[in-house]
Motif scaffolding. Structure first.
Motif, PDB file in Angstrom:
ATOM      1  N   ILE A  11       0.882  -1.160   0.000  1.00 16.90           N
ATOM      2  CA  ILE A  11       0.000   0.000   0.000  1.00 16.90           C
ATOM      3  C   ILE A  11       0.920   1.211   0.000  1.00 16.90           C
ATOM      4  O   ILE A  11       1.815   1.323   0.836  1.00 16.90           O
ATOM      5  CB  ILE A  11      -0.919   0.019   1.231  1.00 16.90           C
ATOM      6  CG1 ILE A  11      -1.840  -1.194   1.219  1.00 16.90           C
ATOM      7  CG2 ILE A  11      -1.706   1.318   1.299  1.00 16.90           C
ATOM      8  CD1 ILE A  11      -2.621  -1.376   2.497  1.00 16.90           C
ATOM      9  N   ASP A  12       0.715   2.115  -0.949  1.00 17.46           N
ATOM     10  CA  ASP A  12       1.601   3.268  -1.083  1.00 17.46           C
ATOM     11  C   ASP A  12       0.749   4.492  -1.383  1.00 17.46           C
ATOM     12  O   ASP A  12       0.068   4.547  -2.407  1.00 17.46           O
ATOM     13  CB  ASP A  12       2.601   3.028  -2.220  1.00 17.46           C
ATOM     14  CG  ASP A  12       3.735   4.024  -2.231  1.00 17.46           C
ATOM     15  OD1 ASP A  12       3.812   4.865  -1.324  1.00 17.46           O
ATOM     16  OD2 ASP A  12       4.547   3.947  -3.165  1.00 17.46           O
ATOM     17  N   GLY A  13       0.735   5.446  -0.487  1.00 18.77           N
ATOM     18  CA  GLY A  13      -0.069   6.656  -0.682  1.00 18.77           C
ATOM     19  C   GLY A  13       0.399   7.760   0.231  1.00 18.77           C
ATOM     20  O   GLY A  13       1.515   7.731   0.761  1.00 18.77           O
ATOM     21  N   LYS A  14      -0.468   8.750   0.439  1.00 27.95           N
ATOM     22  CA  LYS A  14      -0.107   9.846   1.341  1.00 27.95           C
ATOM     23  C   LYS A  14      -1.369  10.470   1.901  1.00 27.95           C
ATOM     24  O   LYS A  14      -2.448  10.391   1.315  1.00 27.95           O
ATOM     25  CB  LYS A  14       0.731  10.891   0.624  1.00 27.95           C
ATOM     26  CG  LYS A  14      -0.006  11.646  -0.447  1.00 27.95           C
ATOM     27  CD  LYS A  14       0.870  12.687  -1.106  1.00 27.95           C
ATOM     28  CE  LYS A  14       0.100  13.337  -2.259  1.00 27.95           C
ATOM     29  NZ  LYS A  14       0.891  14.339  -2.928  1.00 27.95           N
ATOM     30  N   ILE A  15      -1.210  11.088   3.052  1.00 24.86           N
ATOM     31  CA  ILE A  15      -2.247  11.885   3.684  1.00 24.86           C
ATOM     32  C   ILE A  15      -1.761  13.324   3.635  1.00 24.86           C
ATOM     33  O   ILE A  15      -0.615  13.605   3.997  1.00 24.86           O
ATOM     34  CB  ILE A  15      -2.485  11.439   5.138  1.00 24.86           C
ATOM     35  CG1 ILE A  15      -2.965   9.985   5.169  1.00 24.86           C
ATOM     36  CG2 ILE A  15      -3.469  12.362   5.842  1.00 24.86           C
ATOM     37  CD1 ILE A  15      -2.976   9.367   6.552  1.00 24.86           C
ATOM     38  N   ILE A  27       1.991  13.330   4.805  1.00 22.61           N
ATOM     39  CA  ILE A  27       2.385  12.211   5.655  1.00 22.61           C
ATOM     40  C   ILE A  27       2.352  10.962   4.783  1.00 22.61           C
ATOM     41  O   ILE A  27       1.292  10.594   4.284  1.00 22.61           O
ATOM     42  CB  ILE A  27       1.432  12.061   6.854  1.00 22.61           C
ATOM     43  CG1 ILE A  27       1.419  13.358   7.674  1.00 22.61           C
ATOM     44  CG2 ILE A  27       1.810  10.856   7.697  1.00 22.61           C
ATOM     45  CD1 ILE A  27       0.285  13.445   8.661  1.00 22.61           C
ATOM     46  N   PRO A  28       3.511  10.338   4.556  1.00 24.92           N
ATOM     47  CA  PRO A  28       3.508   9.151   3.692  1.00 24.92           C
ATOM     48  C   PRO A  28       2.785   7.982   4.353  1.00 24.92           C
ATOM     49  O   PRO A  28       2.805   7.819   5.566  1.00 24.92           O
ATOM     50  CB  PRO A  28       4.996   8.839   3.496  1.00 24.92           C
ATOM     51  CG  PRO A  28       5.703   9.559   4.584  1.00 24.92           C
ATOM     52  CD  PRO A  28       4.825  10.678   5.039  1.00 24.92           C
ATOM     53  N   LEU A  29       2.133   7.203   3.528  1.00 23.22           N
ATOM     54  CA  LEU A  29       1.435   6.004   3.978  1.00 23.22           C
ATOM     55  C   LEU A  29       2.043   4.828   3.224  1.00 23.22           C
ATOM     56  O   LEU A  29       1.808   4.665   2.035  1.00 23.22           O
ATOM     57  CB  LEU A  29      -0.060   6.126   3.692  1.00 23.22           C
ATOM     58  CG  LEU A  29      -0.945   4.939   4.031  1.00 23.22           C
ATOM     59  CD1 LEU A  29      -0.899   4.651   5.523  1.00 23.22           C
ATOM     60  CD2 LEU A  29      -2.359   5.185   3.581  1.00 23.22           C
ATOM     61  N   LYS A  30       2.847   4.047   3.914  1.00 19.08           N
ATOM     62  CA  LYS A  30       3.517   2.926   3.277  1.00 19.08           C
ATOM     63  C   LYS A  30       3.368   1.690   4.152  1.00 19.08           C
ATOM     64  O   LYS A  30       3.569   1.739   5.362  1.00 19.08           O
ATOM     65  CB  LYS A  30       4.993   3.220   3.066  1.00 19.08           C
ATOM     66  CG  LYS A  30       5.236   4.368   2.109  1.00 19.08           C
ATOM     67  CD  LYS A  30       6.704   4.504   1.774  1.00 19.08           C
ATOM     68  CE  LYS A  30       6.952   5.656   0.845  1.00 19.08           C
ATOM     69  NZ  LYS A  30       6.391   5.488  -0.460  1.00 19.08           N
ATOM     70  N   TYR A  31       2.979   0.603   3.500  1.00 14.63           N
ATOM     71  CA  TYR A  31       2.784  -0.662   4.198  1.00 14.63           C
ATOM     72  C   TYR A  31       3.077  -1.761   3.204  1.00 14.63           C
ATOM     73  O   TYR A  31       2.553  -1.738   2.084  1.00 14.63           O
ATOM     74  CB  TYR A  31       1.335  -0.737   4.686  1.00 14.63           C
ATOM     75  CG  TYR A  31       1.038  -1.860   5.634  1.00 14.63           C
ATOM     76  CD1 TYR A  31       1.534  -1.852   6.927  1.00 14.63           C
ATOM     77  CD2 TYR A  31       0.245  -2.929   5.240  1.00 14.63           C
ATOM     78  CE1 TYR A  31       1.247  -2.885   7.808  1.00 14.63           C
ATOM     79  CE2 TYR A  31      -0.054  -3.958   6.119  1.00 14.63           C
ATOM     80  CZ  TYR A  31       0.451  -3.926   7.395  1.00 14.63           C
ATOM     81  OH  TYR A  31       0.162  -4.941   8.257  1.00 14.63           O
ATOM     82  N   ALA A  32       3.937  -2.691   3.556  1.00  9.62           N
ATOM     83  CA  ALA A  32       4.314  -3.727   2.589  1.00  9.62           C
ATOM     84  C   ALA A  32       4.533  -5.070   3.270  1.00  9.62           C
ATOM     85  O   ALA A  32       5.001  -5.139   4.403  1.00  9.62           O
ATOM     86  CB  ALA A  32       5.579  -3.317   1.845  1.00  9.62           C
ATOM     87  N   PHE A  33       4.164  -6.127   2.543  1.00 13.67           N
ATOM     88  CA  PHE A  33       4.485  -7.504   2.907  1.00 13.67           C
ATOM     89  C   PHE A  33       5.320  -8.071   1.778  1.00 13.67           C
ATOM     90  O   PHE A  33       4.988  -7.890   0.609  1.00 13.67           O
ATOM     91  CB  PHE A  33       3.217  -8.358   3.034  1.00 13.67           C
ATOM     92  CG  PHE A  33       2.420  -8.110   4.269  1.00 13.67           C
ATOM     93  CD1 PHE A  33       2.823  -8.629   5.485  1.00 13.67           C
ATOM     94  CD2 PHE A  33       1.260  -7.363   4.219  1.00 13.67           C
ATOM     95  CE1 PHE A  33       2.079  -8.415   6.625  1.00 13.67           C
ATOM     96  CE2 PHE A  33       0.506  -7.140   5.355  1.00 13.67           C
ATOM     97  CZ  PHE A  33       0.923  -7.671   6.556  1.00 13.67           C
ATOM     98  N   THR A  34       6.368  -8.774   2.118  1.00 16.07           N
ATOM     99  CA  THR A  34       7.212  -9.363   1.075  1.00 16.07           C
ATOM    100  C   THR A  34       6.990 -10.860   0.927  1.00 16.07           C
ATOM    101  O   THR A  34       7.377 -11.432  -0.071  1.00 16.07           O
ATOM    102  CB  THR A  34       8.702  -9.094   1.359  1.00 16.07           C
ATOM    103  OG1 THR A  34       9.011  -9.585   2.674  1.00 16.07           O
ATOM    104  CG2 THR A  34       9.000  -7.607   1.290  1.00 16.07           C
ATOM    105  N   SER A  35       6.398 -11.508   1.903  1.00 16.67           N
ATOM    106  CA  SER A  35       6.155 -12.955   1.833  1.00 16.67           C
ATOM    107  C   SER A  35       4.662 -13.232   1.851  1.00 16.67           C
ATOM    108  O   SER A  35       4.096 -13.637   2.864  1.00 16.67           O
ATOM    109  CB  SER A  35       6.831 -13.667   3.005  1.00 16.67           C
ATOM    110  OG  SER A  35       8.212 -13.460   2.965  1.00 16.67           O
TER     111      SER A  35
END
Length: 149
Positions: A11-15, A27-35
């Motif tokens: 998830i890649d976005g901003k507020i 405010i960056p919004l970053k959330y990632a899963f690699t597996s």
């Protein structure tokens, strides 16, 4: 319903907040899963004044992952969302209002069961085992759910 097998989910976005002088703050919004083993995307159409079970691994097999590492809910109308957990052999309900257009995200399928006599963190950390959505405003709503396992 669409299942996607993949190696990552992001998830890649901003507020953006603008102060009274018109100055924006991002405010960056970053959330990632690699597996990631599976991503399931599903849209539910809820007619006016209905309640629907949108996730229940106890009664569905195959089509729904039995657990999730991330869940995203996004609706085009207001909904009441109910999460059920079981702690100490008792079912506990937690609910909240999901506002139209405002995404809701959980980073795990774990939640604390809450009894009337305990504070939330003193009870048992359990697994969410059912999610229901209720349409409270007498209007049809589309609810999009993304589960990452």
């Amino acid at each position: 319903m669409e299942d996607v097998l993949m190696a990552s989910f992001k998830i890649d976005g901003k507020i953006t907040i603008t102060d009274e002088n018109g100055n924006p703050k991002e405010i960056p919004l970053k959330y990632a899963f690699t597996s990631v083993t599976k991503v399931q995307e599903q849209t539910f159409y809820l007619t006016a004044d209905t309640t629907a079970t949108i996730w229940n691994p106890m009664s569905w097999t195959g089509a729904q992952p039995s657990s999730f590492d991330c869940m995203v809910l996004l609706s085009d109308g207001d909904l009441d969302i109910e999460l059920t957990t079981e702690a100490s052999s008792a079912a506990y309900l937690q609910s909240f209002r999901l506002k139209a257009g405002v995404p809701f995200m959980l980073g795990a399928d774990d939640a604390y069961g809450l009894s009337d006599t305990s504070s939330v963190y003193n009870d048992t950390l359990a697994v969410i085992n059912k999610i229901r959505a209720d349409e409270p405003n007498s209007a049809a709503v589309n609810l999009r759910m993304i589960l990452v396992d």
